[in-house]
Scaffold this active site. Structure first.
Site, PDB file in Angstrom:
ATOM      1  CD  GLU A 152      27.165  25.675   8.850  1.00 31.30           C
ATOM      2  OE1 GLU A 152      28.000  25.675   9.756  1.00 31.30           O
ATOM      3  OE2 GLU A 152      26.225  26.498   8.787  1.00 31.30           O
ATOM      4  CG  HIS A 205       7.706   1.070  10.053  1.00 28.04           C
ATOM      5  ND1 HIS A 205       6.954  -0.055   9.799  1.00 28.04           N
ATOM      6  CD2 HIS A 205       8.687   0.684  10.909  1.00 28.04           C
ATOM      7  CE1 HIS A 205       7.438  -1.073  10.501  1.00 28.04           C
ATOM      8  NE2 HIS A 205       8.494  -0.649  11.181  1.00 28.04           N
ATOM      9  CE  LYS A 263      23.946  34.521   8.262  1.00 24.03           C
ATOM     10  NZ  LYS A 263      25.250  34.518   8.909  1.00 24.03           N
TER      11      LYS A 263
HETATM   12  O1  PA5 Z   1      29.385  26.499  12.229  1.00 23.62           O
HETATM   13  C1  PA5 Z   1      29.160  27.697  12.105  1.00 23.62           C
HETATM   14  O2  PA5 Z   1      30.071  28.547  12.109  1.00 23.62           O
HETATM   15  C2  PA5 Z   1      27.746  28.223  12.006  1.00 23.62           C
HETATM   16  O3  PA5 Z   1      26.810  27.217  11.942  1.00 23.62           O
HETATM   17  C3  PA5 Z   1      27.424  29.111  13.200  1.00 23.62           C
HETATM   18  O4  PA5 Z   1      27.547  28.372  14.374  1.00 23.62           O
HETATM   19  C4  PA5 Z   1      26.021  29.705  13.123  1.00 23.62           C
HETATM   20  O5  PA5 Z   1      25.852  30.357  11.913  1.00 23.62           O
HETATM   21  C5  PA5 Z   1      25.778  30.664  14.276  1.00 23.62           C
HETATM   22  O6  PA5 Z   1      26.728  31.674  14.263  1.00 23.62           O
HETATM   23  P1  PA5 Z   1      26.991  32.609  15.501  1.00 23.62           P
HETATM   24  O7  PA5 Z   1      27.463  31.776  16.625  1.00 23.62           O
HETATM   25  O8  PA5 Z   1      28.010  33.588  15.021  1.00 23.62           O
HETATM   26  O9  PA5 Z   1      25.682  33.287  15.850  1.00 23.62           O
END
Ligand code: PA5
Length: 443
Positions: A285, A306, A420
């Protein structure tokens, strides 16, 4: 002595002045707050800012949940899930579920998928146990955990009534924003705040990770202490050649620039599998944007020798490997001599399993290098809270530096929104009428 040892000797990378300067500058930007995404740098000095009062509040809340519930359902996704999951898996006995006496409540996870069968089986599995829940969402609006929470909240209220439910549900969310905050305020749930300036994937050392970990019996003070050591060891005034996070960031960027587009994080300890999942989210990310970024993959060894071993040895030569190596096993099991030696294994008699595992690690390392897969090794002394805390901060700091070297904003995730929009349109969420028509026509 540092809790982390880093060895890039077998990566083929020679750290040149230019790269050192880029890493030094990147680390300086993380500390000065003058780089991109500077609204989300709260994690940089987070470990040393956690005081005894905060730890005590988390431990007190954890003790209340522990007293009430045999199973605590931890609801969250992404950064609101993977850190706690990774540390719990690392610290737990591998066969926890077979041990009859549980000193700690079992922490299970929900909201990290939308599987109906998973949800059904979870509700079935906890039927005969007392339960509580921790619901975690920074935005407070993420769909997956919101759905899971609606269902689990109803189950808790059905069993214990609304008033008692409010002592069995704890929310971890933003201080003011989001549906979860509103709900927690209305229902009177105890609430912990996720600092504004700490993004999800950097939040394991906030109540997001610390509360479920304390519930699971993890020594969160030691975890934080390990992170503090790495915070100091990678501070702005530490010369880049001594800053292990910077060196790791340099090595992986140099490899990327030389055409190695995939980094495989491997470990010979199956307990660290979820540390790799957490790491994949952290790096995926943070770096995968603007058409750039190393693809983070993972293997658990020797099992995956393996399955993925063939590809790593002889497939596309665009890979490099980073191995989390554990210096000392916690327990001792030796191979015994066998009078008949029908399996031909007497050459191993008297050896500890960890010694054999280490030889596998060294042998694989050389084989992979010979096959054109450069190798980086990150060593921790043992799988314990302090080492894991240090490892967490080591990777976080390296991720920030690495992202800046790469030239991306490591602290946003604009690409996460695309799915989303489609999902809401397909589900006819109010406000998505136009998108609904368009997307349905495409199916
Ligand atoms: O690193 C990030 O910001 C994302 O992976 C969030 O943690 C994830 O989308 C969950 O978001 P939230 O804590 O707002 O539900």
């Amino acid at each position: 002595m540092s809790l982390i040892k880093l060895d890039i000797a077998k990566s083929g990378v020679t750290v040149d002045e230019g790269m050192m300067a880029r890493a030094q500058q990147a680390n300086a930007l993380l500390h000065s707050g003058e780089g991109e995404g500077n609204d989300f740098l709260g994690w940089v000095n987070l470990p040393s800012s956690i005081d005894a009062e905060q730890i005590a509040a988390i431990e007190a809340q954890a003790a209340q949940l522990r007293a009430k519930a045999e199973v605590v359902i931890c609801i969250g996704i992404g950064g609101s899930y993977l850190g706690a999951k990774a540390v719990i898996e690392a610290m737990n006995d591998s066969f926890e579920y077979l041990h009859r006496k549980h000193a700690n409540p079992t922490v299970v996870f929900a909201g990290q998928n939308i599987s109906e069968d998973y949800t059904y089986e979870l509700l079935e599995a906890v039927k005969d146990y007392s339960i509580a829940a921790i619901v975690i969402s920074k935005s407070g609006t993420t769909t997956e955990p919101a759905i899971a929470f609606r269902i689990i909240k109803a189950e808790i209220e059905k069993r214990y009534g609304k008033a008692d439910a409010a002592t069995r549900i704890v929310a971890v969310t933003d201080k003011a924003r989001g549906a979860l905050k509103t709900l927690a305020t209305n229902e009177g749930y105890p609430t912990f705040v996720i600092p504004d300036d700490v993004g999800g994937r950097f939040s394991v050392l906030t109540p997001v990770g610390l509360l479920p970990l304390a519930v699971a019996g993890v020594d969160i003070k030691a975890l934080v202490a390990g992170a503090v050591e790495m915070e100091k060891a990678t501070a702005a005034d530490v010369p880049v050649e001594e800053n292990l996070s910077a060196i790791y960031a340099i090595a992986r960027n140099a490899l990327y620039e030389s055409g190695k587009k995939t980094e495989i994080l491997g470990s010979y300890e199956p307990k660290l599998q979820y540390v790799a999942e957490w790491w994949k989210q952290l790096y995926g990310e943070s770096e995968g944007k603007d058409g750039k970024g190393i693809f983070p993959a993972s293997v658990t060894l020797t099992a995956d020798l393996h399955s993925m071993g063939q590809y790593i040895q002889e497939g596309e030569r665009t890979l490099f490997e980073t191995i989390i190596s554990v210096a000392e096993a916690k327990h001792t099991v030796k191979v015994e001599a066998d009078a008949e030696n029908l399996d031909g294994l007497n050459f191993l008699a008297g050896k500890r399993i960890s010694e054999i595992n280490k030889m596998a690690e060294l042998g694989v390392q050389l084989a992979h290098i010979d096959g054109g897969v450069p190798n980086i090794r990150v060593e921790i002394p043992a799988i314990d809270e302090k080492s894991i805390g240090a490892l967490i901060y080591f990777f976080e700091k390296a991720c920030g530096i690495s992202g800046y070297i790469l030239g991306v904003n490591p602290f946003n995730q604009p690409g996460v929104e695309a799915y989303k929009k489609n999902m809401f349109a397909l589900l006819d969420k109010p406000g998505y009428e136009e998108e609904s028509k368009k997307i349905k026509a495409r199916l």
